[in-house]
Motif scaffolding. Structure first.
Motif, PDB file in Angstrom:
ATOM      1  N   LEU B 112      -9.162  -7.930 -19.165  1.00  0.00           N
ATOM      2  CA  LEU B 112      -8.724  -8.286 -20.517  1.00  0.00           C
ATOM      3  C   LEU B 112      -7.519  -7.446 -20.893  1.00  0.00           C
ATOM      4  N   VAL B 113      -6.593  -8.032 -21.594  1.00  0.00           N
ATOM      5  CA  VAL B 113      -5.430  -7.260 -22.017  1.00  0.00           C
ATOM      6  C   VAL B 113      -5.232  -7.399 -23.516  1.00  0.00           C
ATOM      7  N   GLY B 114      -4.496  -6.446 -24.037  1.00  0.00           N
ATOM      8  CA  GLY B 114      -3.980  -6.513 -25.397  1.00  0.00           C
ATOM      9  C   GLY B 114      -5.001  -6.864 -26.439  1.00  0.00           C
ATOM     10  N   ALA B 115      -4.712  -7.934 -27.130  1.00  0.00           N
ATOM     11  CA  ALA B 115      -5.490  -8.302 -28.296  1.00  0.00           C
ATOM     12  C   ALA B 115      -6.935  -8.624 -27.934  1.00  0.00           C
ATOM     13  N   TYR B 116      -7.146  -9.253 -26.757  1.00  0.00           N
ATOM     14  CA  TYR B 116      -8.502  -9.614 -26.364  1.00  0.00           C
ATOM     15  C   TYR B 116      -9.365  -8.367 -26.267  1.00  0.00           C
ATOM     16  N   PHE B 117      -8.787  -7.312 -25.701  1.00  0.00           N
ATOM     17  CA  PHE B 117      -9.502  -6.056 -25.591  1.00  0.00           C
ATOM     18  C   PHE B 117      -9.866  -5.530 -26.980  1.00  0.00           C
ATOM     19  N   GLY B 118      -8.919  -5.644 -27.903  1.00  0.00           N
ATOM     20  CA  GLY B 118      -9.179  -5.209 -29.280  1.00  0.00           C
ATOM     21  C   GLY B 118     -10.348  -5.950 -29.901  1.00  0.00           C
ATOM     22  N   ILE B 119     -10.328  -7.280 -29.782  1.00  0.00           N
ATOM     23  CA  ILE B 119     -11.398  -8.074 -30.397  1.00  0.00           C
ATOM     24  C   ILE B 119     -12.741  -7.765 -29.736  1.00  0.00           C
ATOM     25  N   VAL B 120     -12.738  -7.608 -28.400  1.00  0.00           N
ATOM     26  CA  VAL B 120     -14.003  -7.355 -27.704  1.00  0.00           C
ATOM     27  C   VAL B 120     -14.570  -5.984 -28.097  1.00  0.00           C
ATOM     28  N   THR B 121     -13.702  -4.954 -28.171  1.00  0.00           N
ATOM     29  CA  THR B 121     -14.224  -3.638 -28.558  1.00  0.00           C
ATOM     30  C   THR B 121     -14.706  -3.665 -30.003  1.00  0.00           C
ATOM     31  N   LEU B 122     -14.004  -4.412 -30.844  1.00  0.00           N
ATOM     32  CA  LEU B 122     -14.462  -4.547 -32.233  1.00  0.00           C
ATOM     33  C   LEU B 122     -15.853  -5.173 -32.271  1.00  0.00           C
ATOM     34  N   SER B 123     -16.037  -6.246 -31.496  1.00  0.00           N
ATOM     35  CA  SER B 123     -17.345  -6.893 -31.467  1.00  0.00           C
ATOM     36  C   SER B 123     -18.407  -5.952 -30.918  1.00  0.00           C
ATOM     37  N   ALA B 124     -18.033  -5.167 -29.889  1.00  0.00           N
ATOM     38  CA  ALA B 124     -19.002  -4.235 -29.309  1.00  0.00           C
ATOM     39  C   ALA B 124     -19.465  -3.236 -30.362  1.00  0.00           C
ATOM     40  N   ALA B 125     -18.520  -2.749 -31.196  1.00  0.00           N
ATOM     41  CA  ALA B 125     -18.903  -1.800 -32.246  1.00  0.00           C
ATOM     42  C   ALA B 125     -19.819  -2.463 -33.263  1.00  0.00           C
ATOM     43  N   VAL B 126     -19.524  -3.715 -33.606  1.00  0.00           N
ATOM     44  CA  VAL B 126     -20.378  -4.427 -34.569  1.00  0.00           C
ATOM     45  C   VAL B 126     -21.781  -4.619 -33.995  1.00  0.00           C
ATOM     46  N   ILE B 127     -21.853  -4.983 -32.697  1.00  0.00           N
ATOM     47  CA  ILE B 127     -23.163  -5.157 -32.058  1.00  0.00           C
ATOM     48  C   ILE B 127     -23.938  -3.840 -32.099  1.00  0.00           C
ATOM     49  N   ALA B 128     -23.250  -2.729 -31.758  1.00  0.00           N
ATOM     50  CA  ALA B 128     -23.931  -1.438 -31.722  1.00  0.00           C
ATOM     51  C   ALA B 128     -24.454  -1.059 -33.109  1.00  0.00           C
ATOM     52  N   GLU B 129     -23.657  -1.351 -34.129  1.00  0.00           N
ATOM     53  CA  GLU B 129     -24.087  -1.018 -35.488  1.00  0.00           C
ATOM     54  C   GLU B 129     -25.348  -1.817 -35.841  1.00  0.00           C
ATOM     55  N   ARG B 130     -25.344  -3.120 -35.491  1.00  0.00           N
ATOM     56  CA  ARG B 130     -26.530  -3.952 -35.758  1.00  0.00           C
ATOM     57  C   ARG B 130     -27.754  -3.416 -35.027  1.00  0.00           C
ATOM     58  N   LEU B 131     -27.535  -3.062 -33.736  1.00  0.00           N
ATOM     59  CA  LEU B 131     -28.645  -2.548 -32.931  1.00  0.00           C
ATOM     60  C   LEU B 131     -29.237  -1.295 -33.571  1.00  0.00           C
ATOM     61  N   ALA B 132     -28.363  -0.361 -33.948  1.00  0.00           N
ATOM     62  CA  ALA B 132     -28.838   0.901 -34.520  1.00  0.00           C
ATOM     63  C   ALA B 132     -29.564   0.647 -35.835  1.00  0.00           C
ATOM     64  N   THR B 133     -29.072  -0.329 -36.602  1.00  0.00           N
ATOM     65  CA  THR B 133     -29.699  -0.626 -37.883  1.00  0.00           C
ATOM     66  C   THR B 133     -31.124  -1.146 -37.687  1.00  0.00           C
TER      67      THR B 133
END
Lengths: 294, 343
Positions: B112-133
């Motif tokens: 993955l490059v550029g923007a795709y990487f950004g969106i995927v890492t953003l989603s990963a952070a959102v998933i982690a936040e949901r999991l922790a919650t």
């Protein structure tokens, strides 16, 4: 799998199906503007959620003056399109050639717009009133008539967008610019004008989506964020080469989310679907509709 | 690349080390807190400025570090002694592993490059936040409270870092260590390959470098440093919550780094200190307008000053061996050549 059989009666299946269709079409409504801006201009517009928000607040504001709902929808589209035009002219125009910076700049725009809304309307949630509320009875179940209206609008707006893109001269020009910007420019297409119109149109669609959805949601400054991640994942899963990708993406993300949410919980659904989406994006970086690079 | 960069850099760290002479306990605690954010900002600046990877989910690693520290020192991880040292180690190893594996998964092959990487890492952070919650063992929505303060030393000779001064010194040492580590990497052959990959990945790969592995390794280092910042945060506030993993913090750190300057570590560090301290002063008088001002400032920095406000004054010259030869600038740029060859 066991859980599915609990809903083994006709009505429940129909209800889940309708909810799934409703979510898919809502997502599609949000995605269509996003994919146009992304596919055509290669700009990832993180302020899309805030354009959605502006549309919803337009409804809240104008309903105080007892305007007809149809008029409000038109005003929301035009107003947000003008906001988009302004932002394109002031900010986006300067950074087309810096792909990554467009994400950052639109993110900044999203923060500023959201804070502006908080300053003007306060952080609390507002209520927009649906123009009609009587539930509809059909096939032995009752369903919200406004939800059906939203679904119909999503289909109509998508169809209209596709008509403009594939059956009009403006759409032809725009697709020419997507396919080969330099060549289009050489053939006398004013690409600056196409950019401006495209960005305004995409923004306006987001505003329209927000206006249509406003009566179904609590209108608060955070409402755009909830749609942002699923909408972006839909666009990436579907592929940005063609606006058709939005159909696929919204269908897969929205559909699987609704089904998993019905079987387990909405939270698990979100975690499962987002992870699935990341996997698809990783394996097919061009999306489901994207052509394979050789 | 100003003549004063090097003296300014030294002066800054000396001034920071001298802060206990002039500041009282309360302000020292505040400064330690700002420096923790500064370490976090440096971790993002390394991966973004040197590696060209725009990570929208850097808070993921900060949060993993904070949770690792909290769970360890509260004795909630079976088999791991509840000590500050093990907590710190885990808080660096776990996020580094997570980042390294995520990096390998995302960059290997046609990555993955550029923007795709950004969106995927953003989603990963959102998933982690949901999991922790929704994970009740690690506190769920409320997070974990009563995290013990740091303890240094062995056996009967132990000190507990309740007071601001010793804690400040620990954070100072951590900040300098993180700075020197990242600076050393930046000024090594590894850093040069990383910058080469950032500027033209195809060319770097063509020269025989496994670019995916370089990027994943850099991502792992960045994740480990972010985890260290998270661990210090948990120890200072005695509290962690799912918000540390998610969206809001990831946005904040991006703003600090963009305003300071992503390509210079110290600029990112000072960017975090400056934005956070201005926020403390102005958020009372400006109220809700502060975030509006910050958003507009961020847009301005991105559009008009993509290298950041502070970076031009703090950029250090590279070691002589890694400098670009003088005549290299006379060659046509890679973009120009590609343009000529394109069909």
């Amino acid at each position: 799998m066991v859980a599915i059989f609990r809903y083994d009666n006709m009505e429940m299946t129909l209800l889940i199906g309708l909810d799934a269709a409703s979510y898919i079409l809502t997502l599609l409504l949000v995605c269509i503007g996003l994919v146009i801006i992304f596919g055509m201009m290669n700009v990832i517009n993180l302020a899309h959620g805030e354009f959605f928000l502006l549309g919803a607040y337009t409804v809240v504001l104008l309903q105080q003056y007892a305007l007809p709902f149809a008029v409000i929808l038109v005003v929301a589209f035009v107003f947000v399109a003008l906001v988009g035009l302004l932002i394109e002219e002031v900010v986006i125009r300067r950074i087309y050639h810096r792909f990554l910076d467009t994400i950052l700049a639109t993110w900044g725009i999203s923060l500023a717009l959201k804070q502006l809304v908080i300053i003007l309307f306060g952080p609390g949630s507002q209520q927009a009133v649906a123009p009609f509320v009587e539930p509809v009875a059909m096939f032995g179940i009752t369903y919200s008539s406004y939800r059906l209206f939203v679904m119909a609008m999503a289909i109509a707006i998508t169809a209209a967008t596709f008509f403009i893109l594939f059956r009009t001269r403006l759409g032809l020009t725009a697709r020419g610019v997507i396919a080969n910007r330099q060549m289009a420019s050489c053939l006398g297409v004013n690409t600056r004008r196409v950019d401006r119109v495209t960005f305004a149109f995409g923004s306006g669609l987001a505003g329209l989506a927000g206006a249509i959805m406003a009566p179904l949601m609590s209108v608060d400054p955070q409402m755009g964020v909830g749609f942002l991640v699923p909408a972006f994942l839909s666009v990436l899963v579907g592929g940005t080469a063609s606006p058709l990708g939005a159909l696929w993406g919204a269908g897969i993300i929205g559909g699987s989310n609704s089904v998993v949410a019905a079987v387990w919980t909405p939270v698990i659904a979100q975690i499962v679907v987002f992870s699935l989406a990341i996997l698809i994006i990783r394996l097919m970086p061009n999306g489901l509709t994207g052509r394979r690079r050789r | 690349m100003s003549r004063f960069s090097f003296p300014l850099t030294i002066l800054f760290w000396v001034a920071l080390a001298a802060a206990p002479l002039v500041l009282d306990g309360w302000n020292l605690g505040l400064l330690a807190q700002l420096m923790i954010y500064g370490i976090f900002a440096m971790s993002l600046a390394f991966i973004w400025g040197q590696g060209g990877l725009l990570c929208f989910g850097q808070s993921l690693f900060f949060g993993i570090g904070a949770y690792a520290m909290a769970l360890t020192t509260k004795g909630m991880i079976p088999g791991v002694p509840a000590m500050t040292l093990t907590g710190l180690l885990l808080a660096m190893i776990l996020p580094a592993l997570a980042a390294g594996l995520l990096g390998l998964a995302l960059f290997k092959g046609r990555g993955l490059v550029g923007a795709y990487f950004g969106i995927v890492t953003l989603s990963a952070a959102v998933i982690a936040e949901r999991l922790a919650t929704n994970w009740s063992y690690i506190g769920g929505f409320n997070g974990l409270l009563d995290i013990p303060p740091m303890r240094l030393g062995w056996g009967s000779w132990q000190i507990e870092l309740y007071d601001p001064l010793p804690f400040f010194l620990v954070v100072l040492v951590a900040a300098i260590a993180a700075y020197l580590l990242l600076l050393k990497l930046e000024r090594s052959a590894f850093g040069t390959v990383l910058r080469g990959t950032r500027d033209n990945e195809t060319r770097a790969a063509f020269l025989g470098f496994e670019t995916a592995e370089y990027k994943a390794a850099a991502f792992a280092v960045s994740g480990g440093v972010a985890g260290l910042a998270g661990a210090l945060f948990a120890a200072q506030f005695a509290f962690v919550s799912p918000a540390l993993l998610g969206f809001a913090l990831a946005t904040e750190v991006l703003i600090w780094v963009a305003i300071g300057g992503k390509e210079v570590l110290l600029a990112a560090f000072i960017g975090a200190l400056a934005v956070k301290s201005v926020e403390k002063v102005l958020s009372d008088s400006l109220g809700q307008y502060w975030l509006l001002v910050l958003g507009l400032l961020f847009i301005t920095a991105v559009v008009l000053l993509p290298r950041g406000l502070l970076a031009p004054f703090l950029r250090l010259t590279l070691p002589r061996a890694l400098r670009r030869p003088e005549q290299a600038t006379k060659h046509p740029t890679p973009e120009g050549r590609q343009g000529q060859n394109a069909p």
